[in-house]
Design a protein around this motif. Structure first.
Motif, PDB file in Angstrom:
ATOM      1  N   UNK A   5       0.844  -1.205   0.000  1.00 51.34           N
ATOM      2  CA  UNK A   5       0.000   0.000   0.000  1.00 51.34           C
ATOM      3  C   UNK A   5       0.875   1.251   0.000  1.00 51.34           C
ATOM      4  N   UNK A   6       1.937   1.214   0.804  1.00 54.00           N
ATOM      5  CA  UNK A   6       2.833   2.378   0.856  1.00 54.00           C
ATOM      6  C   UNK A   6       3.489   2.636  -0.491  1.00 54.00           C
ATOM      7  N   UNK A   7       3.654   1.563  -1.279  1.00 53.44           N
ATOM      8  CA  UNK A   7       4.270   1.728  -2.601  1.00 53.44           C
ATOM      9  C   UNK A   7       3.229   2.050  -3.676  1.00 53.44           C
ATOM     10  N   UNK A   8       1.989   2.267  -3.253  1.00 53.27           N
ATOM     11  CA  UNK A   8       0.967   2.715  -4.208  1.00 53.27           C
ATOM     12  C   UNK A   8      -0.014   1.645  -4.640  1.00 53.27           C
ATOM     13  N   UNK A   9       0.210   0.384  -4.235  1.00 52.46           N
ATOM     14  CA  UNK A   9      -0.718  -0.683  -4.605  1.00 52.46           C
ATOM     15  C   UNK A   9      -1.818  -0.776  -3.548  1.00 52.46           C
ATOM     16  N   UNK A  10      -2.792   0.142  -3.658  1.00 52.90           N
ATOM     17  CA  UNK A  10      -3.821   0.237  -2.609  1.00 52.90           C
ATOM     18  C   UNK A  10      -4.950  -0.774  -2.817  1.00 52.90           C
ATOM     19  N   UNK A  11      -5.021  -1.377  -4.001  1.00 52.87           N
ATOM     20  CA  UNK A  11      -6.113  -2.319  -4.273  1.00 52.87           C
ATOM     21  C   UNK A  11      -5.746  -3.751  -3.958  1.00 52.87           C
ATOM     22  N   UNK A  12      -4.826  -3.962  -3.011  1.00 52.27           N
ATOM     23  CA  UNK A  12      -4.315  -5.315  -2.708  1.00 52.27           C
ATOM     24  C   UNK A  12      -5.240  -6.072  -1.737  1.00 52.27           C
ATOM     25  N   UNK A  13      -6.463  -6.267  -2.195  1.00 55.64           N
ATOM     26  CA  UNK A  13      -7.472  -6.966  -1.385  1.00 55.64           C
ATOM     27  C   UNK A  13      -6.973  -8.364  -1.004  1.00 55.64           C
TER      28      UNK A  13
END
Ligand code: GRA
Length: 385
Positions: A305-313
């Motif tokens: 998430x910190x690296x921008x991959x916020x959709x990592x459900x």
């Protein structure tokens, strides 16, 4: 892959560890027994910036990110699962959600007060007949002039009875399942809102209750995003709050391990400390390995998430599912190590076991996470969006 923490992250973790050991752990059993919410402590945690990791500085946050937040949650969760809950109520499920989806006015009005602990928050999804099956919710928000009128009942809502502000999910168009759901920011002192407490088996210092909305009139600008955005807002917020539960579970499991190590080294039977017995060594080894694996799953999802991959459900589900199970296993094993003392209120092991079960139920039960993961792996429905 770099598994090391930055200097700032280590400082945040150490600060939280000290705070938890001094200000939370010594009182956690008593707060649980008395079902006492330490309201002043939550304000203090807010003032220390605990709830600001995901929030930009312009709204009073620290912008330190998801991994920093997970480190804080883990340390506080190690001392008290109940106090840990505040991170979701003040930040991930409320302030951060408003930060992602709110209008400028909503951001200014709510975020600083939530993350400072000035106002308490909650989010209201679950209903008597809509738990795992979110879309079965019945709460209706009918447009009436320049207002919406809310009618319905939410249940098993954390902080229901103490929250000043709630993110409420319901249907603006009940004829459309996914496109008919909307999210609202509701001030909890409005006429027509009533709440009552629900008693639980554990996490008793984290109050849970029911909220009844009886013709509650809210202004039209209380909507979060646009009408019909509710499903997207809800399902993109759940992985964030689930990750926090994962981090809390790791903290709780670590507390079980540390208590067990201490007990193994001090308890003498058959003429030697029970740490000398291989069966106990095996138990400690199993706990340590599984906790480390759970921790890495949590840290990886947070780093993504910190690296921008916020959709990592998917990775959030891996973390929450495995960490909650690890907490339950660790609490059971801690009980085994402690014997009769584990079963006594003199030691916190009973609280650990009761609180661990909570993590398998909330934020998507373990079976819901197996469903999300299994369908993804089988190619039936990809989890990540
Ligand atoms: O695009 P589409 O046509 O597939 O439609 C989907 C999309 O519009 C629709 O939802 C939207 N959506 C998303 N939008 C953005 C779904 N996922 C996302 C996303 N990641 N981002 C329908 O989606 P779906 O997957 O087809 O829905 P479904 O099959 O009805 O439900 C799936 C499932 C069972 C997994 C879901 O309902 C679920 O996760 N249930 C569990 C509910 C839950 O976790 N409740 C938690 C309550 S809060 C709580 O426990 C507080 C605890 C506090 C604490 O201790 O911290």
């Amino acid at each position: 892959m770099d598994f090391s923490l930055t200097e700032d992250q280590v400082a945040i973790r150490d600060m939280a560890r000290k705070f938890a050991a001094e200000r939370v752990a010594p009182f956690a059993d008593e707060w649980d027994e008395k079902a006492f919410l330490p309201r002043d402590l939550i304000r203090e945690m807010g003032e220390l910036g605990f709830f600001g990791c995901l929030i930009p500085e312009e709204y009073g946050g620290t912008d330190t990110g998801f991994l920093a937040m997970c480190l804080l949650v883990e340390e506080i969760g190690k001392a008290s699962s109940s106090v840990r809950g505040a991170f979701n109520m003040q930040s991930s499920g409320t302030a951060y959600n408003i930060c992602k989806n709110g209008s400028q006015q909503q951001k200014e009005n709510y975020i600083p007060d939530l993350i400072s602990g000035e106002r308490l928050g909650c989010f209201a999804i679950t209903e008597p007949d809509a738990g795992s099956d979110v879309f079965a919710m019945k709460l209706q928000a009918k447009k009436d002039g320049d207002s919406y009128v809310l009618n319905g009942t939410k249940t098993w809502i954390s902080y229901a009875t103490v929250a000043d502000v709630a993110i409420v999910y319901g249907y603006t168009d009940p004829t459309s399942r996914t496109k008919g759901m909307s999210a609202f920011i509701v001030d909890m002192d409005l006429p027509g809102i009533s709440t009552s407490i629900l008693h639980k088996f554990g996490s008793n210092a984290f109050p849970t209750g029911e909220i009844i909305f009886d013709n509650v009139r809210i202004p039209e600008n209380a909507i979060l995003g646009k009408p019909g955005d509710g499903a997207r807002i809800l399902f993109s917020s759940l992985p964030d709050t689930r990750l926090n539960c994962g981090a809390g579970s790791v903290g709780l499991a670590q507390a079980c391990l540390e208590a067990s190590i201490q007990y193994c080294n001090q308890r003498v039977q058959f003429g030697s400390p029970i740490s000398q017995f291989q069966m106990n060594q095996a138990i400690i080894a199993d706990m340590a390995v599984e906790i480390e694996a759970a921790r890495l799953l949590v840290y990886r999802a947070a780093s993504q998430k910190d690296q921008g991959n916020k959709g990592n459900v998917l990775e959030c589900s891996y973390a929450k599912y495995f960490a909650a199970n690890t907490a339950v296993k660790a609490a059971n094993l801690a009980m085994e190590i402690h014997g009769a003392y584990g079963y006594s209120p003199e030691y916190p092991i009973g609280r650990y076991l009761r609180d661990a079960k909570f993590y398998q139920i909330v934020e998507g039960s373990s079976n819901i996470h197996r469903l999300i993961i299994g369908m993804d792996q089988l190619g039936i429905r990809k989890a990540n969006r």
